[in-house]
Design a protein around this motif. Structure first.
Motif, PDB file in Angstrom:
ATOM      1  N   SER A  79      28.617  16.197  32.687  1.00 23.34           N
ATOM      2  CA  SER A  79      27.630  15.541  33.545  1.00 23.34           C
ATOM      3  C   SER A  79      28.003  14.078  33.770  1.00 23.34           C
ATOM      4  N   GLU A  80      28.489  13.400  32.732  1.00 25.75           N
ATOM      5  CA  GLU A  80      28.899  12.004  32.873  1.00 25.75           C
ATOM      6  C   GLU A  80      30.111  11.881  33.788  1.00 25.75           C
ATOM      7  N   VAL A  81      31.056  12.821  33.669  1.00 30.27           N
ATOM      8  CA  VAL A  81      32.220  12.818  34.558  1.00 30.27           C
ATOM      9  C   VAL A  81      31.771  13.024  36.001  1.00 30.27           C
ATOM     10  N   ASP A 109      41.432  13.806  36.320  1.00 35.18           N
ATOM     11  CA  ASP A 109      41.100  12.416  36.012  1.00 35.18           C
ATOM     12  C   ASP A 109      41.407  11.542  37.228  1.00 35.18           C
ATOM     13  N   PRO A 110      41.087  10.243  37.204  1.00 33.65           N
ATOM     14  CA  PRO A 110      41.296   9.394  38.393  1.00 33.65           C
ATOM     15  C   PRO A 110      42.743   9.314  38.866  1.00 33.65           C
ATOM     16  N   GLY A 111      43.693   9.682  38.017  1.00 33.12           N
ATOM     17  CA  GLY A 111      45.087   9.696  38.439  1.00 33.12           C
ATOM     18  C   GLY A 111      45.541  11.029  38.990  1.00 33.12           C
ATOM     19  N   GLY A 112      44.680  12.050  38.887  1.00 30.47           N
ATOM     20  CA  GLY A 112      45.047  13.379  39.366  1.00 30.47           C
ATOM     21  C   GLY A 112      45.561  14.303  38.283  1.00 30.47           C
ATOM     22  N   ASN A 113      45.495  13.882  37.021  1.00 28.64           N
ATOM     23  CA  ASN A 113      45.935  14.748  35.934  1.00 28.64           C
ATOM     24  C   ASN A 113      44.881  15.818  35.650  1.00 28.64           C
ATOM     25  N   PRO A 114      45.284  17.105  35.528  1.00 30.98           N
ATOM     26  CA  PRO A 114      44.324  18.190  35.322  1.00 30.98           C
ATOM     27  C   PRO A 114      43.825  18.229  33.872  1.00 30.98           C
ATOM     28  N   THR A 161      38.058   5.422  28.375  1.00 27.80           N
ATOM     29  CA  THR A 161      37.243   4.675  27.415  1.00 27.80           C
ATOM     30  C   THR A 161      35.763   4.682  27.788  1.00 27.80           C
ATOM     31  N   ASP A 162      35.434   4.373  29.053  1.00 30.96           N
ATOM     32  CA  ASP A 162      34.033   4.215  29.447  1.00 30.96           C
ATOM     33  C   ASP A 162      33.315   5.543  29.643  1.00 30.96           C
ATOM     34  N   VAL A 163      34.034   6.558  30.136  1.00 28.79           N
ATOM     35  CA  VAL A 163      33.393   7.845  30.427  1.00 28.79           C
ATOM     36  C   VAL A 163      33.611   8.854  29.292  1.00 28.79           C
ATOM     37  N   LEU A 164      34.860   8.973  28.831  1.00 31.73           N
ATOM     38  CA  LEU A 164      35.157   9.951  27.782  1.00 31.73           C
ATOM     39  C   LEU A 164      35.033   9.370  26.375  1.00 31.73           C
TER      40      LEU A 164
END
Length: 287
Positions: A79-81, A109-114, A161-164
């Protein structure tokens, strides 16, 4: 800590035969048969396969599996993501069964990593039998550590750090080429993130043996099997790991190490100006 540990890595490869030699004969992982498909599955401890390599049209990472404690934590983190605007998709029962987990969600993730957040590994209670390694250091610290990239390394760092909820351990590379080392447990770092052109990708995976002999014997196997060396034996300045690096069939930087630091909880972060106290002499990849 929302994330427990690095649970598994899933790859696509155009050369499964090379991975049979690399993962089984060199790394010393235990192959696990599965009648569903021809993917290569490897165990390293009491968990289900932590490394899975499937045949693909191109070589790439298809999933970085991060373990959480339970379904409640998975849904809370998901939910946070999602609140950041990232699309989160729940894995099907069939996909969960394939991964031998109770449930998971996936997102980039923001870089496109699955990334896959999973809970409840399904244990078969068959003792792991490693062909050439005494044991791997896993347990509460998970599979090992990875380094991934994205166009904006700082955005990656802030997401993890902030989300995970990862701890910041240290940085290197200065302001222009920063690598952030982050952790979700007492292993010095679980993941490193940095900027690089193009879509996000895996560039490094570390596995930790239980003894210095495991490292030395792996170094001998690399020479015997013709596995190309990337960095000679050395000792890192941040996690104090004694290790060497080789190139995987896809030229990932694979580190085989011993005696990495355990760091309790969150500690002050710092910058390193040298990667090694000694050793780790670099060799370019073969042509």
């Amino acid at each position: 800590m929302p994330i427990h540990s690095l649970g598994y890595v899933r790859l696509d490869s155009t050369d499964l035969e090379a991975w049979k030699t690399f993962a089984g004969d060199f790394l010393g992982l235990m192959p696990v048969a599965d009648e569903e498909d021809e993917s290569l599955r490897y165990r390293m401890d009491d968990y289900p396969a932590r490394l899975v390599v499937s045949r693909g049209s191109e070589s790439k990472m298809t999933a970085l599996g991060l373990e959480v404690l339970n379904e409640r934590d998975m849904r809370r983190i998901a939910s946070e993501v999602a609140s950041t605007g990232i699309k989160v998709v729940e894995g099907t029962d069939a996909e969960s069964d394939q991964r031998r987990v109770t449930g998971f969600v996936r997102f980039d993730d923001p870089g496109g990593n699955p990334i896959e957040l999973f809970y409840g590994p399904i244990l078969d209670h068959v003792p792991v039998r490693l062909p050439t390694v005494s044991a791997f250091v896993t347990g509460d610290m998970g599979m090992g550590h990875v380094i991934v990239t994205g166009e904006n390394g700082r955005a990656l760092k802030e997401f993890y750090t902030d989300v995970l909820g990862f701890y910041e351990r240290n940085t290197m590379g200065g302001r222009d080429r920063t690598v952030w080392f982050l952790s979700s447990n007492d292993r010095h770092h679980t993941i490193g993130v940095t900027s690089a052109p193009g879509p996000g990708r895996l560039i490094h995976l570390m596995l930790e043996g239980a003894s210095l002999d495991d490292v030395g014997l792996a170094l001998d196997r690399a020479e015997k099997l013709g596995i190309p060396l990337m960095n000679t034996l050395g000792k890192h300045t941040n996690d104090h790991m004694v290790s060497f690096y080789v190139y995987s069939p896809e030229r990932y930087a694979i580190e085989f190490g011993f005696d990495g630091l355990r760091v309790e909880g969150e500690q002050p972060t710092y910058e390193i100006t040298e990667g090694a106290f000694w050793g780790h002499k670099f060799t370019p990849p073969p042509a």
